[in-house]
Design a protein around this motif. Sequence first.
Motif: not given
Length: 122
Positions: A46-51, A53-58, A89-92, A94-98
């Motif tokens: 999930x962190x790799x997807x976040x880094x 910006x791949x919301x599908x992976x996250x 799922x919404x492509x958001x 923004x709060x994923x790091x936290x």
Amino acid sequence: MPAPASAHSIIDQEALARLRRFGGDKLLGDMIELFAQHGPERVVAARAGFETADSVVVKAALHALKSSAGQLGALAVQELCAAGEMRAAKGDLSEMSLILVRLEEEVQRALAALASDRKPAP
């Protein structure tokens, strides 16, 4: 400062009892082993997807972790995954790091709480 949470408040004991009723201590131990092995890997995914910006992976990583956490009654892990999955799922992101920082902590707390139910290594 709040008192440390007990294992009973981190893990829904009824979820563990259901697994025991369904498949005994062996099933429960196997499920915990799988969670111990794959839970942290899913947070890393999930962190790799976040880094990148791949919301599908996250979303996929959090969905898988949410399911296994739910089976074991790791409620905080399950709730964080659900919140992150919904955002992804919404492509958001923004709060994923936290969310991911808290998720890393909660996975470790859940593993510590489940340690007494874990099967011994061969």
